[in-house]
Design an enzyme around this catalytic site. Structure first.
Site, PDB file in Angstrom:
ATOM      1  N   GLY A   1      -4.938 -11.113  -9.172  1.00 16.36           N
ATOM      2  CA  GLY A   1      -5.388 -10.511  -7.913  1.00 16.36           C
ATOM      3  C   GLY A   1      -4.904  -9.092  -7.680  1.00 16.36           C
ATOM      4  O   GLY A   1      -5.366  -8.425  -6.749  1.00 16.36           O
TER       5      GLY A   1
ATOM      6  N   THR B   1      -5.467  -3.564   7.721  1.00 22.85           N
ATOM      7  CA  THR B   1      -5.308  -4.896   7.151  1.00 22.85           C
ATOM      8  C   THR B   1      -5.233  -5.936   8.264  1.00 22.85           C
ATOM      9  O   THR B   1      -5.431  -5.614   9.442  1.00 22.85           O
ATOM     10  CB  THR B   1      -4.113  -4.925   6.164  1.00 22.85           C
ATOM     11  OG1 THR B   1      -4.110  -6.177   5.500  1.00 22.85           O
ATOM     12  CG2 THR B   1      -2.776  -4.706   6.859  1.00 22.85           C
TER      13      THR B   1
ATOM     14  N   ALA C   1     -11.218 -12.181   3.290  1.00 22.81           N
ATOM     15  CA  ALA C   1     -11.361 -11.726   1.902  1.00 22.81           C
ATOM     16  C   ALA C   1     -12.591 -12.364   1.262  1.00 22.81           C
ATOM     17  O   ALA C   1     -13.327 -11.697   0.519  1.00 22.81           O
ATOM     18  CB  ALA C   1     -10.102 -12.076   1.118  1.00 22.81           C
TER      19      ALA C   1
ATOM     20  N   GLY D   1     -12.793 -20.640  -0.176  1.00 21.40           N
ATOM     21  CA  GLY D   1     -12.332 -19.865   0.972  1.00 21.40           C
ATOM     22  C   GLY D   1     -13.478 -19.224   1.717  1.00 21.40           C
ATOM     23  O   GLY D   1     -14.530 -18.904   1.121  1.00 21.40           O
TER      24      GLY D   1
ATOM     25  N   ASN E   1     -14.815 -24.517   1.602  1.00 20.05           N
ATOM     26  CA  ASN E   1     -13.728 -24.114   2.498  1.00 20.05           C
ATOM     27  C   ASN E   1     -13.231 -25.337   3.252  1.00 20.05           C
ATOM     28  O   ASN E   1     -14.006 -26.230   3.572  1.00 20.05           O
ATOM     29  CB  ASN E   1     -14.245 -23.058   3.490  1.00 20.05           C
ATOM     30  CG  ASN E   1     -13.122 -22.389   4.240  1.00 20.05           C
ATOM     31  OD1 ASN E   1     -12.168 -21.896   3.636  1.00 20.05           O
ATOM     32  ND2 ASN E   1     -13.212 -22.377   5.564  1.00 20.05           N
TER      33      ASN E   1
ATOM     34  N   THR F   1     -12.353 -25.659   6.293  1.00 20.05           N
ATOM     35  CA  THR F   1     -13.118 -25.772   7.536  1.00 20.05           C
ATOM     36  C   THR F   1     -14.583 -25.503   7.202  1.00 20.05           C
ATOM     37  O   THR F   1     -14.994 -24.347   6.998  1.00 20.05           O
ATOM     38  CB  THR F   1     -12.605 -24.744   8.568  1.00 20.05           C
ATOM     39  OG1 THR F   1     -11.183 -24.895   8.674  1.00 20.05           O
ATOM     40  CG2 THR F   1     -13.240 -24.941   9.924  1.00 20.05           C
TER      41      THR F   1
ATOM     42  N   LYS G   1      -9.247  -5.948  10.747  1.00 18.56           N
ATOM     43  CA  LYS G   1     -10.403  -5.426  10.001  1.00 18.56           C
ATOM     44  C   LYS G   1     -11.703  -5.420  10.809  1.00 18.56           C
ATOM     45  O   LYS G   1     -12.503  -4.505  10.702  1.00 18.56           O
ATOM     46  CB  LYS G   1     -10.583  -6.189   8.688  1.00 18.56           C
ATOM     47  CG  LYS G   1      -9.487  -5.868   7.678  1.00 18.56           C
ATOM     48  CD  LYS G   1      -9.761  -6.505   6.337  1.00 18.56           C
ATOM     49  CE  LYS G   1      -8.645  -6.134   5.353  1.00 18.56           C
ATOM     50  NZ  LYS G   1      -8.887  -6.683   4.017  1.00 18.56           N
TER      51      LYS G   1
ATOM     52  N   SER H   1       0.803  -1.228   0.000  1.00 19.72           N
ATOM     53  CA  SER H   1       0.000   0.000   0.000  1.00 19.72           C
ATOM     54  C   SER H   1       0.838   1.281   0.000  1.00 19.72           C
ATOM     55  O   SER H   1       0.475   2.229  -0.703  1.00 19.72           O
ATOM     56  CB  SER H   1      -0.971  -0.009   1.185  1.00 19.72           C
ATOM     57  OG  SER H   1      -1.897  -1.045   1.007  1.00 19.72           O
TER      58      SER H   1
ATOM     59  N   ASN I   1     -11.854  -1.889   5.985  1.00 22.76           N
ATOM     60  CA  ASN I   1     -10.459  -1.800   5.509  1.00 22.76           C
ATOM     61  C   ASN I   1     -10.034  -0.343   5.342  1.00 22.76           C
ATOM     62  O   ASN I   1      -8.896  -0.079   5.006  1.00 22.76           O
ATOM     63  CB  ASN I   1     -10.262  -2.569   4.193  1.00 22.76           C
ATOM     64  CG  ASN I   1     -10.841  -1.843   2.991  1.00 22.76           C
ATOM     65  OD1 ASN I   1     -11.686  -0.963   3.137  1.00 22.76           O
ATOM     66  ND2 ASN I   1     -10.405  -2.212   1.806  1.00 22.76           N
TER      67      ASN I   1
ATOM     68  N   ASP J   1     -13.137  -3.506  -0.181  1.00 22.69           N
ATOM     69  CA  ASP J   1     -12.628  -4.766  -0.741  1.00 22.69           C
ATOM     70  C   ASP J   1     -13.581  -5.360  -1.786  1.00 22.69           C
ATOM     71  O   ASP J   1     -13.148  -5.793  -2.853  1.00 22.69           O
ATOM     72  CB  ASP J   1     -12.413  -5.802   0.374  1.00 22.69           C
ATOM     73  CG  ASP J   1     -11.096  -5.588   1.123  1.00 22.69           C
ATOM     74  OD1 ASP J   1     -10.190  -4.952   0.560  1.00 22.69           O
ATOM     75  OD2 ASP J   1     -10.996  -6.062   2.261  1.00 22.69           O
TER      76      ASP J   1
END
Ligand code: NAP
Length: 279
Positions: free
Chosen positions: A247, A68, A138, A134, A158, A160, A72, A23, A93, A108
């Protein structure tokens, strides 16, 4: 506020750790281009110090900060006001300091969508399902943005499963189908859009070991990982004839939203910037 603070306003990024953040390079590029005085600095702040440090920043001349990992959620909690999207996602963010108040927002999701539309201009959210790998911070923002944009069905996978179930229950609007991680190889075949929002494939993280032979032409595939820029997922997607979107665009576009909030000017996201950030 002191004279110095007025003539040299500051912005920055607060993280723990934060040395890896791109950043400063990004914002300094825009500040120079727009002739803005002041600076953008990286602030390494431990979680237990976050609230105290952030509340002090306006007095040190800061107009705002990016926030970050891992701050957050805590950043949203300490703000006086929050945008609707930040409240919905449950994270911020971007903090803006104005008139003695702390305003929280999250750029985001918007950054993700702008980058996606730029890289895949023919993608239509309503045209088919999205597959999201995921369920971390994010992924929360991406899931919310995709459902807001009108994706009819989102398959969420995901490692988990409980995290995916919780995310679907909280933000899913009845349009999210949680599938077991073990099905990821099949799932990537089913999405008009495929998104990797796990840390897998990132430098220093394990590879994304999902079978990718189901990828095909007609799909749009994007990876939130931007180091490396060309991940295995994107390479395989291109080889299969799909449109691949890296990305870095999300990083640049989420930053543009913060820059605009602080400096009241929308900065350009262009090749020059990409080069400056990649250094
Ligand atoms: P996070 O909250 O820590 O989430 C990490 C995610 O990765 C979780 O879904 C986690 O699954 C999964 N994961 C981690 N290790 C795994 C493994 N060995 N096997 C399977 N899944 C694994 O992190 P985040 O903030 O969401 O960031 C995720 C990625 O997005 C990072 O690479 C980050 O750099 C990138 N990112 C990019 C941008 C951008 O602007 N391009 C913005 C934000 C983040 P579990 O729930 O099972 O742990």
């Amino acid at each position: 506020m002191s004279d110095r603070a007025r003539t040299h306003p500051l912005a920055g990024v607060v993280g723990w750790p934060v040395a890896q953040s791109r950043s400063p390079r990004l914002h300094r590029h825009w500040m120079a281009r727009h002739g803005l005085p002041g600076d953008y600095v990286a602030l390494e702040v431990a979680p237990e110090d976050l609230a105290e440090v952030v509340r002090m920043l306006p007095r040190a001349g800061f107009v705002g900060v990016n926030v970050t990992v891992p701050h957050k959620r805590a950043a949203l909690a300490l703000a006086d006001e929050a945008s609707e999207r930040a409240r919905r996602v449950g994270a911020a963010n971007t903090l803006t300091f104005r008139d003695g108040r702390i305003l929280a927002d999250t750029t985001d999701g918007e950054g993700f969508l702008r980058a996606l539309r730029e890289g895949a201009p023919d993608w239509r959210p309503e045209a088919g399902p999205a597959v999201l790998l995921g369920a971390g911070g994010a992924a929360r923002a991406v899931l919310d943005a995709l459902l807001e944009a009108g994706v009819p069905e989102l398959h969420l996978l995901n490692r988990t499963a409980a995290a995916a179930e919780a995310l679907a229950a909280e933000l899913g609007r009845g349009r999210v189908r949680v599938r077991p991680w073990i099905e990821a190889g099949n799932a990537v075949e089913d999405g008009l859009l495929v998104v990797n929002a796990t840390a897998l494939g990132m430098e220093g993280a394990p590879p994304l070991r999902v079978p990718l032979d189901g990828l095909h032409a007609g799909q749009v595939v994007t990876d939130l990982v931007y180091a490396p820029l060309e991940t295995r997922l994107l390479r395989e997607a291109r080889a299969a004839g799909a449109v691949a979107v890296d990305g870095l665009g999300m990083l640049l576009h989420q930053a543009a939203g913060a820059f605009e909030a602080w400096w009241r000017v929308r900065p350009e996201v262009d090749e020059d910037l990409r080069r400056a950030v990649l250094g």
